[in-house]
Design an enzyme around this catalytic site. Structure first.
Site, PDB file in Angstrom:
ATOM      1  N   GLU A  74       0.940  -1.246  -0.055  1.00  0.00           N
ATOM      2  CA  GLU A  74      -0.111   0.098  -0.051  1.00  0.00           C
ATOM      3  C   GLU A  74       0.949   1.169  -0.050  1.00  0.00           C
ATOM      4  OE1 GLU A  74      -2.120  -2.893   2.849  1.00  0.00           O
ATOM      5  OE2 GLU A  74      -0.168  -2.722   1.934  1.00  0.00           O
ATOM      6  N   CYS A 105      -0.371   1.752   6.772  1.00  0.00           N
ATOM      7  CA  CYS A 105      -1.023   1.828   5.631  1.00  0.00           C
ATOM      8  C   CYS A 105      -2.437   2.406   5.765  1.00  0.00           C
ATOM      9  CB  CYS A 105      -1.002   0.549   4.805  1.00  0.00           C
ATOM     10  SG  CYS A 105       0.681  -0.240   4.650  1.00  0.00           S
TER      11      CYS A 105
END
Length: 174
Positions: A74, A105
């Site tokens: 991510e 993330c």
């Protein structure tokens, strides 16, 4: 009347149709990124960022190969997408990821103003978009991320479980 039967193709999951660019299409691309991670002996997590129907970022975990604990799929995809757009604000972008984002993330998705996060497998221990805690629901945030979970869940769960099952086996049997 046409009596021809159409049999399901075993490759449907691996090669998504370009005609239907829906959540499943983009998650299949993220799944393929997770396969790439496995091939490099990284935890098989893949991420795609879509903006206006086009993929603007694609990444997989690279924590092992880079010795960087922040090199999650991510995080790498958010950086790629920001560079592509030329702005740290990813308004209108959608993040597709094969496992629920961790605290880092999840926070990055919120800070980057990602409009929607779609993930396959929930993480009740470390997931922060509904699993362990709903970080996106903290009062006072100046940006709200829309969440959808469960897209291609069984396929992504099987991939992650198979990877860790092999990792737990003694070296001789790998």
């Amino acid at each position: 009347m046409d009596e021809t039967r159409h049999l399901p193709c075993p490759f449907d999951k691996l090669f998504p149709s370009q005609l239907e660019r829906d959540d499943e299409f983009f998650m299949k691309l993220a799944y393929n990124m997770a396969i790439d991670a496995w091939r490099k002996d990284e935890v098989p997590i893949g991420a795609i960022i879509e903006y206006n129907g086009e993929v603007i970022a694609a990444a997989h975990n690279m924590t092992v190969s880079t010795n960087d604990p922040t090199a999650h799929a991510e995080m790498l995809a958010i950086t790629q997408a920001s560079n592509f757009i030329g702005d740290w604000r990813l308004n209108g972008a959608r993040l597709y990821v094969t496992k629920e984002p961790c605290p880092m993330c999840s926070g990055a998705s919120i800070m980057a103003r990602v409009s929607k996060v779609i993930y396959a497998v929930g993480d009740p221990k470390m997931g922060c978009l509904g699993g362990a805690t709903p970080l996106h629901e903290v009062p006072g945030l100046n940006h709200r991320v829309e969440i959808r979970s469960g897209v291609l869940e069984s396929e992504c769960r099987e991939l992650i479980q198979a990877y860790f099952s092999l990792k737990r086996q003694p070296k001789e049997s790998n």
